[in-house]
Scaffold this motif. Structure first.
Motif, PDB file in Angstrom:
ATOM      1  N   ALA A  82       5.003   1.360   8.596  1.00 58.65           N
ATOM      2  CA  ALA A  82       6.107   1.866   9.229  1.00 58.65           C
ATOM      3  C   ALA A  82       6.182   2.205  10.669  1.00 58.65           C
ATOM      4  CB  ALA A  82       6.490   3.163   8.645  1.00 58.65           C
ATOM      5  N   TRP A  83       4.880   2.236  11.126  1.00 58.12           N
ATOM      6  CA  TRP A  83       4.705   2.424  12.520  1.00 58.12           C
ATOM      7  C   TRP A  83       4.668   1.139  13.297  1.00 58.12           C
ATOM      8  CZ3 TRP A  83      -0.137   1.386  15.469  1.00 58.12           C
ATOM      9  CH2 TRP A  83      -0.269   1.576  16.790  1.00 58.12           C
ATOM     10  N   LEU A  84       4.358   0.160  12.747  1.00 58.13           N
ATOM     11  CA  LEU A  84       4.130  -1.238  13.296  1.00 58.13           C
ATOM     12  C   LEU A  84       5.230  -2.116  13.101  1.00 58.13           C
ATOM     13  CD1 LEU A  84       0.495  -2.141  11.944  1.00 58.13           C
ATOM     14  CD2 LEU A  84       1.264  -1.882  14.519  1.00 58.13           C
ATOM     15  N   ILE A  85       5.977  -2.159  11.947  1.00 55.42           N
ATOM     16  CA  ILE A  85       7.112  -2.882  11.607  1.00 55.42           C
ATOM     17  C   ILE A  85       8.269  -2.454  11.806  1.00 55.42           C
ATOM     18  CG2 ILE A  85       8.238  -4.304   9.717  1.00 55.42           C
ATOM     19  CD1 ILE A  85       5.194  -4.263   8.094  1.00 55.42           C
ATOM     20  N   GLU A  86       9.288  -3.165  12.427  1.00 55.22           N
ATOM     21  CA  GLU A  86      10.601  -2.983  12.696  1.00 55.22           C
ATOM     22  C   GLU A  86      11.541  -3.803  11.667  1.00 55.22           C
ATOM     23  OE1 GLU A  86      14.310  -2.832  16.008  1.00 55.22           O
ATOM     24  OE2 GLU A  86      12.269  -3.239  16.787  1.00 55.22           O
ATOM     25  N   SER A 100       0.746  -1.334  -0.124  1.00 60.12           N
ATOM     26  CA  SER A 100       0.076   0.083  -0.001  1.00 60.12           C
ATOM     27  C   SER A 100       0.746   1.376  -0.131  1.00 60.12           C
ATOM     28  CB  SER A 100      -1.000   0.018   1.343  1.00 60.12           C
ATOM     29  OG  SER A 100      -1.918  -0.765   0.978  1.00 60.12           O
ATOM     30  N   ARG A 101       0.267   2.110  -0.604  1.00 60.86           N
ATOM     31  CA  ARG A 101       0.934   3.540  -0.885  1.00 60.86           C
ATOM     32  C   ARG A 101       0.551   4.484   0.170  1.00 60.86           C
ATOM     33  NH1 ARG A 101      -0.529   2.523  -6.476  1.00 60.86           N
ATOM     34  NH2 ARG A 101       1.563   2.472  -7.769  1.00 60.86           N
ATOM     35  N   PHE A 102      -0.557   4.239   0.824  1.00 58.07           N
ATOM     36  CA  PHE A 102      -1.424   5.014   1.749  1.00 58.07           C
ATOM     37  C   PHE A 102      -1.866   4.072   2.895  1.00 58.07           C
ATOM     38  CE2 PHE A 102      -4.538   7.352   3.730  1.00 58.07           C
ATOM     39  CZ  PHE A 102      -4.112   8.496   4.253  1.00 58.07           C
ATOM     40  N   GLU A 103      -1.828   4.130   4.016  1.00 59.66           N
ATOM     41  CA  GLU A 103      -2.453   3.089   5.070  1.00 59.66           C
ATOM     42  C   GLU A 103      -2.127   3.649   6.356  1.00 59.66           C
ATOM     43  OE1 GLU A 103      -4.894   0.270   5.144  1.00 59.66           O
ATOM     44  OE2 GLU A 103      -3.609   0.293   3.276  1.00 59.66           O
TER      45      GLU A 103
END
Length: 349
Positions: free
Chosen positions: A275-279, A247-250
């Motif tokens: 990007a907030w969830l995944i390291e 996804s481009r926007f999520e």
């Protein structure tokens, strides 16, 4: 507690699917008497009945929608006399009838805040949505951030056929509306660089013909299956070797949580929610938005680096259990509901 949840939508998108999951979860709490109000829609009604959820329907035929819809909406709220109402998506929040209940609007996106004027409190599912709500005039005290949970309740599943997969092929899974924001085109463009794989695309939308033509032009149409709208998501995750979320926007990304819950290796574009969830390289792999080459590279890593994948699955599962399981999230909902009801009772005395 008497809990009413209202969804006035015919869509089968992410918010509506999560509404069903939350409704199912609250049936497990014997201290809560729950009732839903939904628009008449046979497929949703069948799933909710299968899950043992109590609901009432609003008429959607031409006469009923014009003359009876609002009447029944008000009557259902009045008859049930809830302590708290959760309104899902804009329409329900805008049309919620007056009652003695605390009204809580639930937002899973950057919606127009004007739709939520009847709400006493808002729940959002990602940190940046708190900013969005506060920037639009809400007090921080009247906004709570409670994320989503990742479980895929079995009673809400509707099993459908799976296409035949060529022998020796690994399975890639992506889920979402066929919409520019979901960027299925990026994954299809990457597929020529990901050999011996079959891509399952679960979702429907206006881009299907365009995406099919893209797959044909790249010579991978025999490796791409468009499954349409699916309600057997758990089965799809069980089949998948890698889940890809381009996804481009999520704002959040339920797919991330569902991959963690099902212990499926995950590759995602670094949009807001993922990007907030995944390291990166710890509980999933990230690539730059719209970067076809990076997408292919990270998917190939997930297919070939077994030690990396094992570690990511373990860390994703731990993150899920700690912060995004049904028990954790529903407990946060319940705690907030109790606080809001008690606060309103204190104001009356």
């Amino acid at each position: 507690m008497k809990l009413m949840q209202i969804l006035l939508s015919q869509s089968e998108a992410g918010a509506e699917t999560y509404f069903e999951k939350v409704a199912y979860a609250f049936t497990k709490d014997e201290s809560i008497q729950q009732r839903l109000i939904i628009e008449a829609q046979p497929t949703r009604e069948n799933r909710l009945q299968s899950a043992g959820v109590d609901f009432r329907t609003l008429p959607m035929d031409r006469f009923g929608k014009l003359f009876l819809y609002n009447h029944f909406l008000k009557r259902y709220v009045s008859d049930f006399d809830p302590d708290l109402i959760v309104t899902w998506v804009n329409r329900a929040s805008r049309k919620c009838p007056k009652s003695r209940a605390v009204v809580v609007g639930r937002l899973g996106g950057y919606y127009d805040i004007n739709n939520y004027r009847k709400c006493d409190h808002l729940i959002v599912n990602a940190p940046d949505l708190v900013r969005h709500v506060v920037d639009n005039g809400w007090s921080q005290d009247d906004v709570s951030m409670i994320s989503n949970f990742g479980e895929l309740p079995e009673p809400l599943n509707v099993i459908e056929p799976i296409p035949s997969i060529p022998e020796g092929h690994r399975i890639l899974l992506t889920l979402g509306r066929l919409h520019p924001k979901k960027a299925q085109d990026v994954l299809i463009k990457a597929l020529p660089k990901i050999p011996d794989t079959t891509l399952l695309i679960a979702g429907e939308g206006e881009l299907q013909e365009e995406l099919q033509a893209l797959a044909q032009s790249l010579g991978v149409s025999d490796r791409v299956y468009f499954l349409g709208l699916r309600k057997d998501v758990r089965k799809l995750f069980d089949l998948a070797d890698v889940c890809v979320f381009p996804s481009r926007f999520e704002p959040l990304g339920n797919v991330v949580l569902e991959a963690w819950a099902t212990k499926t290796p995950l590759v995602a574009a670094a949009s807001q929610g993922p990007a907030w969830l995944i390291e990166h390289e710890k509980n999933g792999l990230l690539f730059e938005i719209d970067n076809v080459g990076q997408c292919a590279e990270q998917v190939n890593r997930a297919l070939s680096d077994h030690d990396l994948v094992k570690g990511m699955i373990e860390q994703g599962s731990l993150e899920f259990e700690k912060s995004f399981s049904m028990n954790v999230i529903i407990s946060q909902y319940r705690q907030l509901f109790d606080q809001l009801i008690n606060k309103k009772m204190e104001r009356r005395t």
